[in-house]
Design a protein around this motif. Structure first.
Motif, mmCIF file in Angstrom:
data_model
loop_
_atom_site.group_PDB
_atom_site.id
_atom_site.type_symbol
_atom_site.label_atom_id
_atom_site.label_comp_id
_atom_site.label_asym_id
_atom_site.label_seq_id
_atom_site.Cartn_x
_atom_site.Cartn_y
_atom_site.Cartn_z
ATOM 1 N N GLN A 2 0.848 -1.190 0.000
ATOM 2 C CA GLN A 2 0.000 0.000 0.000
ATOM 3 C C GLN A 2 0.886 1.243 0.000
ATOM 4 O O GLN A 2 1.735 1.408 0.867
ATOM 5 C CB GLN A 2 -0.907 0.001 1.231
ATOM 6 C CG GLN A 2 -2.042 -1.005 1.168
ATOM 7 C CD GLN A 2 -3.037 -0.683 0.070
ATOM 8 O OE1 GLN A 2 -3.377 0.479 -0.156
ATOM 9 N NE2 GLN A 2 -3.489 -1.705 -0.627
ATOM 10 N N THR A 4 2.074 5.109 0.525
ATOM 11 C CA THR A 4 1.813 6.150 1.513
ATOM 12 C C THR A 4 1.275 7.360 0.778
ATOM 13 O O THR A 4 1.933 7.883 -0.120
ATOM 14 C CB THR A 4 3.094 6.517 2.269
ATOM 15 O OG1 THR A 4 3.620 5.346 2.900
ATOM 16 C CG2 THR A 4 2.811 7.574 3.325
ATOM 17 N N GLN A 202 -7.473 4.750 -7.243
ATOM 18 C CA GLN A 202 -8.253 3.799 -6.443
ATOM 19 C C GLN A 202 -8.658 2.583 -7.274
ATOM 20 O O GLN A 202 -8.639 1.455 -6.776
ATOM 21 C CB GLN A 202 -9.475 4.498 -5.861
ATOM 22 C CG GLN A 202 -9.127 5.494 -4.761
ATOM 23 C CD GLN A 202 -10.290 6.379 -4.363
ATOM 24 O OE1 GLN A 202 -11.292 6.495 -5.079
ATOM 25 N NE2 GLN A 202 -10.168 7.038 -3.223
ATOM 26 N N GLU A 205 -5.746 0.267 -7.601
ATOM 27 C CA GLU A 205 -5.430 -0.459 -6.375
ATOM 28 C C GLU A 205 -6.258 -1.729 -6.225
ATOM 29 O O GLU A 205 -5.940 -2.587 -5.398
ATOM 30 C CB GLU A 205 -5.645 0.445 -5.157
ATOM 31 C CG GLU A 205 -4.641 1.589 -5.065
ATOM 32 C CD GLU A 205 -4.970 2.591 -3.972
ATOM 33 O OE1 GLU A 205 -4.058 3.285 -3.515
ATOM 34 O OE2 GLU A 205 -6.155 2.683 -3.587
ATOM 35 N N LEU A 217 2.053 -0.094 -8.494
ATOM 36 C CA LEU A 217 1.507 -0.332 -7.154
ATOM 37 C C LEU A 217 1.805 -1.750 -6.685
ATOM 38 O O LEU A 217 2.100 -1.971 -5.504
ATOM 39 C CB LEU A 217 0.000 -0.082 -7.150
ATOM 40 C CG LEU A 217 -0.453 1.329 -7.543
ATOM 41 C CD1 LEU A 217 -1.973 1.401 -7.550
ATOM 42 C CD2 LEU A 217 0.135 2.375 -6.613
ATOM 43 N N ARG A 218 1.727 -2.710 -7.588
ATOM 44 C CA ARG A 218 1.931 -4.106 -7.210
ATOM 45 C C ARG A 218 3.390 -4.432 -6.923
ATOM 46 O O ARG A 218 3.690 -5.268 -6.067
ATOM 47 C CB ARG A 218 1.423 -5.034 -8.320
ATOM 48 C CG ARG A 218 -0.069 -5.030 -8.525
ATOM 49 C CD ARG A 218 -0.487 -6.134 -9.493
ATOM 50 N NE ARG A 218 -1.857 -5.924 -9.940
ATOM 51 C CZ ARG A 218 -2.201 -5.609 -11.172
ATOM 52 N NH1 ARG A 218 -1.270 -5.459 -12.105
ATOM 53 N NH2 ARG A 218 -3.474 -5.436 -11.502
#
Length: 229
Positions: A2, A4, A202, A205, A217-218
């Motif tokens: 996740q 920040t 979003q 995600e 992100l992954r």
């Protein structure tokens, strides 16, 4: 992982905070290794950030700046990311920084890729700082949906550092660093502005997202998102 998320009221507050953070990263790199290497994104979003960063007090003569990706146009073209960097970042205190453009005088990125790779080979990677952006289609760097070399650019096992990229939403042909190179940065930032881009993030995600930014992100071991409405 996740990311920040750092949220700010407006782009002025965001630019001040991210500029200070980047300046600290660059100072730390200079203190540790005698020099600092940074790759930034173009487009309209980082303009205020570049203006703010250009005033930061540090030894810019020890900093080398390049781009995460570039449109295949010369810096005389208003669409050039190099032109943006030269006009907004490489001035004031930052005028002493060295700039390494990704565009070379060749008809296509495919024709110029050899010369670009020679330039890249002289860089002391990993980057100390990478600042990514994101488009409303979920692209980052030149990782566009439908890109002709998207899978190759996102492949964690790919040893290529830069690739040409063509995509329906990209406009001009592009040249881009590959995802593995960008993810190795000592400090990795995603700078986005607007409620619409927060929604796109979003979506990215969510499990199974096919948006290119989802690959960041992954796979990123660390990522700080700087966002404002």
């Amino acid at each position: 992982m996740q990311p920040t998320v750092h949220a700010f009221e407006d782009n002025q507050a965001l630019a001040a905070a991210l500029s200070a953070r980047i300046a600290n990263d660059l100072r730390a790199a200079i203190a540790a290794r005698g020099e600092a290497w940074m790759a930034v994104s173009g487009g309209s979003t980082p303009k205020r950030l570049f203006e703010r960063l250009s005033h930061e007090a540090l030894d810019w003569s020890r900093v080398t700046v390049t781009l995460v990706d570039e449109r295949w146009v010369p810096d005389t073209d208003e669409r050039s990311n190099a032109r943006l960097i030269e006009s907004l970042l490489l001035r004031h205190n930052a005028a002493d920084a060295e700039f390494v453009p990704l565009y070379v005088e060749a008809a296509t990125p495919e024709a110029g890729i050899g010369e670009v790779r020679t330039r890249i080979s002289a860089m002391k990677l990993p980057f100390d700082v990478v600042v990514l952006g994101m488009g409303p289609d979920g692209h980052t760097a030149s990782f566009f949906p439908g890109g002709d070399r998207l899978a190759e650019a996102l492949d964690p096992a790919n040893a290529a550092q830069v690739l040409p990229m063509r995509a329906p939403g990209a406009g001009e042909p592009r040249i881009t660093f590959t995802l593995p190179v960008l993810l190795k940065a000592r400090a990795l930032y995603l700078h986005i502005e607007g409620a619409d881009k927060r929604v796109v993030l979003q979506h990215a995600e969510q499990s199974g997202s096919q948006l290119p930014i989802a690959s960041v992100l992954r796979r990123a071991s660390h990522l700080d998102v700087y966002w404002c409405p």
